[in-house]
Design a protein around this motif. Structure first.
Motif, PDB file in Angstrom:
ATOM      1  N   THR A 288       0.716  -1.121  -0.133  1.00  0.00           N
ATOM      2  CA  THR A 288       0.014   0.488   0.185  1.00  0.00           C
ATOM      3  C   THR A 288       0.911   0.849  -0.255  1.00  0.00           C
ATOM      4  O   THR A 288       0.338   2.662   0.324  1.00  0.00           O
ATOM      5  CB  THR A 288      -0.878   0.049   1.283  1.00  0.00           C
TER       6      THR A 288
ATOM      7  N   ARG B  21       1.173   5.613   2.897  1.00  0.00           N
ATOM      8  CA  ARG B  21       0.576   5.036   3.221  1.00  0.00           C
ATOM      9  C   ARG B  21      -0.792   4.303   3.585  1.00  0.00           C
ATOM     10  O   ARG B  21      -0.975   5.117   4.966  1.00  0.00           O
ATOM     11  CB  ARG B  21       1.756   3.693   4.048  1.00  0.00           C
ATOM     12  N   GLY B  22      -1.397   3.674   3.226  1.00  0.00           N
ATOM     13  CA  GLY B  22      -2.707   3.356   3.832  1.00  0.00           C
ATOM     14  C   GLY B  22      -3.705   4.877   3.119  1.00  0.00           C
ATOM     15  O   GLY B  22      -2.986   5.834   2.606  1.00  0.00           O
TER      16      GLY B  22
END
Length: 132
Positions: free
Chosen positions: A4, A26-27
């Motif tokens: 991710t 990230r995310g």
């Protein structure tokens, strides 16, 4: 590396020399590295104009966030590093114009200098996107 994790590069000369990217996600979290005022060809933009440089930094930050699926509206925190705190009002006007409807937390810190003598401000940003 996590599946991710997404990175944005702008091609600035320092990215490969120093080993960093413009922004990373990230995310639902994103971080934008210190951003100075450069034109499309990588030259200093708005030399001598504190407000113009701040505005340009924020444009570059917004573009990086858009490439990661967000926008400047997702910014939760900025850090403004400046070489002359006496220009705080000019830097602040640019910041306020961009964030008027969604103000983040922020800091403005005076430092001695930047990598190039024409830069008056460098801005970092942290963002939180809506969940995918």
């Amino acid at each position: 590396m996590n599946d991710t994790t997404r990175r944005v590069f702008t091609g600035a000369q320092w990215e490969s020399q120093v080993g960093y990217c413009r922004a990373i996600r990230r995310g639902n979290l994103a971080w934008v590295t210190g951003t100075v005022s450069l034109d499309a060809d990588g030259r200093p933009f708005a030399v001598g104009d504190p407000e113009g440089q701040a505005r340009r930094c924020l444009e570059i930050i917004d573009k990086a966030l858009q490439e990661l699926g967000g926008s400047i509206r997702d910014v939760m925190r900025t850090r403004m590093f400046v070489t002359d705190i006496d220009h705080w009002e000019a830097f602040g006007r640019a910041h306020a114009a961009v964030f008027a409807d969604h103000p983040p937390t922020t800091s403005m810190i005076e430092i001695s200098r930047f990598i190039g003598p024409d830069f008056l401000i460098e801005i970092e940003a942290d963002a939180c996107f809506d969940a995918d």
